[in-house]
Design an enzyme around this catalytic site. Structure first.
Site, mmCIF file in Angstrom:
data_model
loop_
_atom_site.group_PDB
_atom_site.id
_atom_site.type_symbol
_atom_site.label_atom_id
_atom_site.label_comp_id
_atom_site.label_asym_id
_atom_site.label_seq_id
_atom_site.Cartn_x
_atom_site.Cartn_y
_atom_site.Cartn_z
ATOM 1 N N LYS A 22 -1.676 -4.754 -19.604
ATOM 2 C CA LYS A 22 -1.490 -3.888 -18.437
ATOM 3 C C LYS A 22 -0.265 -4.340 -17.644
ATOM 4 O O LYS A 22 0.586 -3.534 -17.280
ATOM 5 C CB LYS A 22 -2.722 -3.973 -17.532
ATOM 6 C CG LYS A 22 -2.532 -3.361 -16.155
ATOM 7 C CD LYS A 22 -3.777 -3.410 -15.316
ATOM 8 C CE LYS A 22 -3.896 -4.652 -14.506
ATOM 9 N NZ LYS A 22 -3.087 -4.707 -13.288
ATOM 10 N N ASN A 23 -0.143 -5.649 -17.415
ATOM 11 C CA ASN A 23 0.906 -6.133 -16.514
ATOM 12 C C ASN A 23 2.272 -6.217 -17.167
ATOM 13 O O ASN A 23 3.241 -6.591 -16.524
ATOM 14 C CB ASN A 23 0.494 -7.477 -15.888
ATOM 15 C CG ASN A 23 -0.668 -7.281 -14.935
ATOM 16 O OD1 ASN A 23 -1.022 -6.159 -14.595
ATOM 17 N ND2 ASN A 23 -1.305 -8.374 -14.544
ATOM 18 N N CYS A 117 -4.262 -4.823 -0.425
ATOM 19 C CA CYS A 117 -5.362 -4.430 -1.307
ATOM 20 C C CYS A 117 -6.449 -5.476 -1.077
ATOM 21 O O CYS A 117 -6.302 -6.383 -0.270
ATOM 22 C CB CYS A 117 -4.898 -4.375 -2.748
ATOM 23 S SG CYS A 117 -4.733 -5.992 -3.455
ATOM 24 N N ARG A 122 -0.240 -8.822 0.204
ATOM 25 C CA ARG A 122 0.679 -8.505 -0.895
ATOM 26 C C ARG A 122 1.940 -7.786 -0.408
ATOM 27 O O ARG A 122 2.201 -6.637 -0.717
ATOM 28 C CB ARG A 122 -0.061 -7.692 -1.960
ATOM 29 C CG ARG A 122 -1.257 -8.487 -2.500
ATOM 30 C CD ARG A 122 -1.975 -7.782 -3.601
ATOM 31 N NE ARG A 122 -1.211 -7.851 -4.848
ATOM 32 C CZ ARG A 122 -1.654 -7.297 -5.966
ATOM 33 N NH1 ARG A 122 -2.769 -6.624 -5.986
ATOM 34 N NH2 ARG A 122 -0.935 -7.372 -7.073
ATOM 35 N N ASP A 306 -5.287 -14.410 -12.442
ATOM 36 C CA ASP A 306 -6.061 -13.271 -12.956
ATOM 37 C C ASP A 306 -7.237 -13.710 -13.821
ATOM 38 O O ASP A 306 -8.037 -12.880 -14.227
ATOM 39 C CB ASP A 306 -5.158 -12.328 -13.769
ATOM 40 C CG ASP A 306 -4.161 -11.630 -12.868
ATOM 41 O OD1 ASP A 306 -3.212 -11.029 -13.393
ATOM 42 O OD2 ASP A 306 -4.324 -11.711 -11.642
ATOM 43 N N ARG A 398 -9.353 0.135 -14.220
ATOM 44 C CA ARG A 398 -7.906 0.015 -13.975
ATOM 45 C C ARG A 398 -7.276 -0.926 -14.990
ATOM 46 O O ARG A 398 -6.120 -0.771 -15.354
ATOM 47 C CB ARG A 398 -7.649 -0.534 -12.574
ATOM 48 C CG ARG A 398 -8.087 0.390 -11.473
ATOM 49 C CD ARG A 398 -7.609 -0.099 -10.141
ATOM 50 N NE ARG A 398 -6.173 -0.379 -10.184
ATOM 51 C CZ ARG A 398 -5.483 -0.803 -9.137
ATOM 52 N NH1 ARG A 398 -6.080 -1.007 -7.987
ATOM 53 N NH2 ARG A 398 -4.193 -1.030 -9.218
HETATM 54 C C1 EPZ Z 1 1.330 -9.358 -10.479
HETATM 55 O O1 EPZ Z 1 1.137 -8.879 -9.166
HETATM 56 C C2 EPZ Z 1 0.150 -8.840 -11.284
HETATM 57 N N1 EPZ Z 1 0.165 -7.373 -11.284
HETATM 58 C C3 EPZ Z 1 -1.155 -9.368 -10.688
HETATM 59 O O2 EPZ Z 1 -2.208 -8.920 -11.512
HETATM 60 C C4 EPZ Z 1 -1.107 -10.887 -10.711
HETATM 61 O O3 EPZ Z 1 -2.278 -11.388 -10.104
HETATM 62 C C5 EPZ Z 1 0.117 -11.379 -9.942
HETATM 63 O O4 EPZ Z 1 1.318 -10.794 -10.511
HETATM 64 C C6 EPZ Z 1 0.273 -12.896 -9.992
HETATM 65 O O5 EPZ Z 1 0.342 -13.313 -11.322
HETATM 66 C C7 EPZ Z 1 1.030 -6.734 -12.086
HETATM 67 O O6 EPZ Z 1 1.806 -7.335 -12.816
HETATM 68 C C8 EPZ Z 1 0.987 -5.237 -12.055
HETATM 69 P P1 EPZ Z 1 3.282 -11.522 -7.104
HETATM 70 P P2 EPZ Z 1 2.345 -9.016 -8.080
HETATM 71 O O7 EPZ Z 1 4.407 -10.721 -6.544
HETATM 72 O O8 EPZ Z 1 3.635 -8.864 -8.760
HETATM 73 C C9 EPZ Z 1 3.311 -12.936 -2.578
HETATM 74 C C10 EPZ Z 1 -4.282 -7.984 -12.000
HETATM 75 O O9 EPZ Z 1 -5.428 -8.332 -11.745
HETATM 76 N N2 EPZ Z 1 4.478 -12.030 -2.446
HETATM 77 O O10 EPZ Z 1 3.551 -12.501 -8.193
HETATM 78 O O11 EPZ Z 1 2.014 -8.127 -6.960
HETATM 79 C C11 EPZ Z 1 2.036 -12.166 -2.865
HETATM 80 O O12 EPZ Z 1 1.440 -11.743 -1.656
HETATM 81 C C12 EPZ Z 1 -3.203 -8.056 -10.946
HETATM 82 O O13 EPZ Z 1 -3.878 -7.557 -13.132
HETATM 83 C C13 EPZ Z 1 5.162 -12.002 -1.238
HETATM 84 O O14 EPZ Z 1 4.792 -12.694 -0.287
HETATM 85 O O15 EPZ Z 1 2.139 -10.529 -7.621
HETATM 86 C C14 EPZ Z 1 1.201 -13.184 -3.588
HETATM 87 O O16 EPZ Z 1 0.563 -14.018 -2.644
HETATM 88 C C15 EPZ Z 1 -3.754 -8.537 -9.624
HETATM 89 N N3 EPZ Z 1 6.234 -11.167 -1.114
HETATM 90 C C16 EPZ Z 1 2.238 -14.011 -4.364
HETATM 91 O O17 EPZ Z 1 3.495 -13.752 -3.733
HETATM 92 C C17 EPZ Z 1 6.678 -10.374 -2.147
HETATM 93 O O18 EPZ Z 1 7.680 -9.642 -1.991
HETATM 94 C C18 EPZ Z 1 2.349 -13.626 -5.834
HETATM 95 O O19 EPZ Z 1 2.527 -12.228 -5.875
HETATM 96 C C19 EPZ Z 1 5.963 -10.428 -3.372
HETATM 97 C C20 EPZ Z 1 4.877 -11.269 -3.502
#
Ligand code: EPZ
Length: 417
Positions: A22-23, A117, A122, A306, A398
C-alpha cells in the site's frame, strides 16, 4: 457498518500470497502525473486507499484504466486540474503526494491540508519546506496548500525529521527540477526505493534511494513506463505475527524478506523458527513457547511503527512482559483500550506501554480506530476464547486486501457481517 467476527483457538497452517505494498503504490500512482505518456502499474493491491487515490487522479483529469487483475494504467495527458479536493484528501492524507508531481509537471498545485488522523496531528510542514527549497511559492490559506513555480530549481533539502511522505513528495518534484537536488536526512523505507525504481524506469536520474542522502539530476521530461509494486512488508509481518500467536506454521509467497530484517529478528526473539527462501518466508511456532519482546519503533531499517500494534497483540499472550516504545506518532496506542477489553494487561505511560502476557484473552465486541490497530484486534481475536466482534472495519479495508479470505485460507474462523 460492516463487522468482522473471529472465533479464537485455531492454529494457522498453509500458504498465503503477499499483496503489493500500500505504502509504495500510493506514491507510485501519483508519480504517474509527472510523465508525458501512460504509466502501467502492476501488482496493485485492491485496497480502499488505492481506490481513493485513483479517484483523486481521475478528479485531476488523468485517464485511468483498470484491468481485471487490478493493474492500473494512468494516462496523464488529459490532466486539466491541479486542485486535489478536500472531500477526498480528508479521507486519505496520502493524497498530499500529488503536490510534488503537479507542481513539477504543471507549475501549480492546490492540495487540501490533510488534517490530522487518529494516530496523530501528522503535519505537512516538511513537504512545504521541500517545495519552497525547490523554488516554489507556497501559501496555506482556506485549508489549502497553494503552490506555484514556473520551473523548479534543484536545491539541497535537509529535512528536520525523517519523513516518508515528505521524502517521496520532494523526490518526485526534484525529478523534473532544473539541475541537481540533494535530499539529506531522507527516509530510507523500502517503499522509497520502490518509488525511485519506478521513477528511474520513467527516465528519472536518482542515486542513493534507500540511504539518508538521495541525489537527483533533474530532466526535461519523464516518459511513461511499467512498474510492478514491491511486496507489502507490513501485510507480510501481520500474517507472520498471526502464525506466531496461534502456534501454527505459515508460508508467505511473493514476499520480500530483505525488507523485513527488524521484524524477522523480533519474531525470532519471540521464539519463532523462521526460514527465508527467495520470495518465500516460513514461520513455524508449533510446540514452541511465545516469549514477550521489547519494541522501539523508529525509521527504517529499525522496527517499523506500522508493526507496533501487531506486536503488542502478540506480547499480550506471550510469556513474560514486553516494553513497547512508540517514537514516531504521538497517539498510536488507540488499540490498548480495545485489547484491554479482551483481557490484556497493558499499562501506558506516555509513549511507552508495558505489556504483561496473560494466559488467555477472552472474546468481546471491540472497535477499530485506525488501520494497524484494527489489524491487532483481528490478531487478538484469533487467540481469544470465544468470539470477538470488530466494528468499524473500514479502517482495515484501507490497508489489507481481503484479510478475512486470506486468514480463512489458513484455517482461521473469521467472517464478515
Ligand atoms: C507514512 O506516513 C506511511 N503512510 C505510514 O503508514 C507510516 O506509519 C509512516 O510513513 C511512518 O513510517 C504512507 O506511506 C501512505 P511520516 P507519513 O511523514 O509519510 C511527522 C499505515 O499504517 N511529520 O514519515 O505520513 C509526522 O507527524 C500508515 O500504512 C512532520 O512533523 O509519515 C510523524 O510524527 C500509517 N511533518 C513523523 O513525522 C511533516 O511534514 C513521521 O511521519 C511530515 C511528517
Amino acid at each position: 457498518m460492516q463487522k468482522i467476527v473471529v472465533e479464537g483457538g485455531v492454529p494457522l497452517h498453509g500458504e498465503v500470497r503477499v499483496s503489493g505494498a500500500k505504502n509504495a503504490v500510493l506514491p507510485i500512482l501519483c508519480a504517474g502525473l509527472l510523465a508525458d505518456q501512460p504509466l502501467l502499474v502492476r501488482n496493485v493491491p485492491n485496497l480502499q486507499d488505492v481506490k481513493t487515490t485513483i479517484r483523486v487522479l481521475a478528479e485531476l483529469g488523468a485517464g485511468i484504466h483498470l484491468d481485471d487483475a487490478f493493474n492500473v494504467d494512468i494516462d496523464p495527458r488529459t490532466v486539466r486540474s491541479h486542485v486535489a479536493p478536500y472531500e477526498l484528501v480528508k479521507t486519505m492524507r496520502a493524497s498530499v503526494l500529488v503536490l510534488g508531481p503537479l507542481l513539477a509537471r504543471h507549475g501549480a498545485a492546490e492540495v487540501s491540508l490533510p488534517g490530522g488522523c487518529a494516530i496523530g496531528s501528522r503535519p505537512v510542514d516538511q513537504h512545504i519546506k521541500g517545495m519552497q527549497a525547490l523554488g516554489a511559492e507556497v501559501v496555506v490559506e482556506g485549508g489549502f496548500i497553494k503552490a506555484r513555480a514556473k520551473r523548479l530549481k534543484g536545491a539541497r533539502v535537509v529535512f528536520d525529521m525523517v519523513s516518508v511522505g515528505a521524502t517521496e513528495n520532494v523526490l518526485m518534484a526534484a525529478t523534473l527540477a532544473e539541475g541537481r537536488t540533494v535530499l539529506e536526512n531522507a527516509a530510507m523505507e523500502p517503499e522509497i526505493v520502490d518509488l525511485a525504481e519506478c521513477l528511474s524506469a520513467m527516465g528519472a536520474r536518482i542515486e542513493g534511494a534507500g540511504t539518508g542522502r538521495i541525489v537527483v539530476e533533474g530532466v526535461e521530461r519523464l516518459r511513461g513506463g511499467e512498474h510492478s509494486v514491491v511486496a507489502d512488508r507490513i501485510e507480510a509481518g501481520t500474517f507472520l505475527v498471526a502464525a506466531a500467536m496461534t502456534g501454527g506454521r505459515v508460508t508467505l509467497t511473493h514476499a520480500r524478506p530483505d525488507t523485513m530484517d527488524a521484524v524477522l529478528d523480533k519474531l525470532r526473539d519471540a521464539g519463532a523458527a523462521l526460514e527465508c527462501d527467495g520470495d518465500r518466508i516460513t514461520l513455524d511456532m508449533q510446540g514452541r513457547r511465545l516469549r514477550a519482546v521489547d519494541i522501539t519503533t523508529a525509521p527504517h531499517p529499525a522496527f517499523p511503527t506500522d508493526m507496533q500494534a501487531q506486536f503488542m497483540a502478540m506480547d499480550c499472550i506471550a510469556e513474560g512482559a514486553g516494553i513497547i516504545n512508540e517514537t514516531i506518532f504521538e497517539n498510536r496506542f488507540m488499540h490498548v483500550q480495545e485489547l484491554q477489553r479482551l483481557g490484556a494487561d497493558i499499562r501506558v505511560e506516555g509513549h511507552t506501554a508495558i505489556v504483561r502476557g496473560v494466559e488467555r484473552l477472552s472474546g468481546a465486541p471491540v472497535m477499530a480506530t485506525d488501520l494497524r490497530a484494527s489489524a491487532s484486534l483481528v490478531l487478538a481475536g484469533l487467540v481469544a476464547d470465544g468470539e470477538t466482534t470488530i466494528d468499524r472495519i473500514y479502517h482495515l479495508d484501507r490497508g489489507y486486501e481481503n484479510i478475512e479470505a486470506k486468514l480463512s485460507s489458513l484455517g482461521a474462523r473469521i467472517r464478515r457481517l
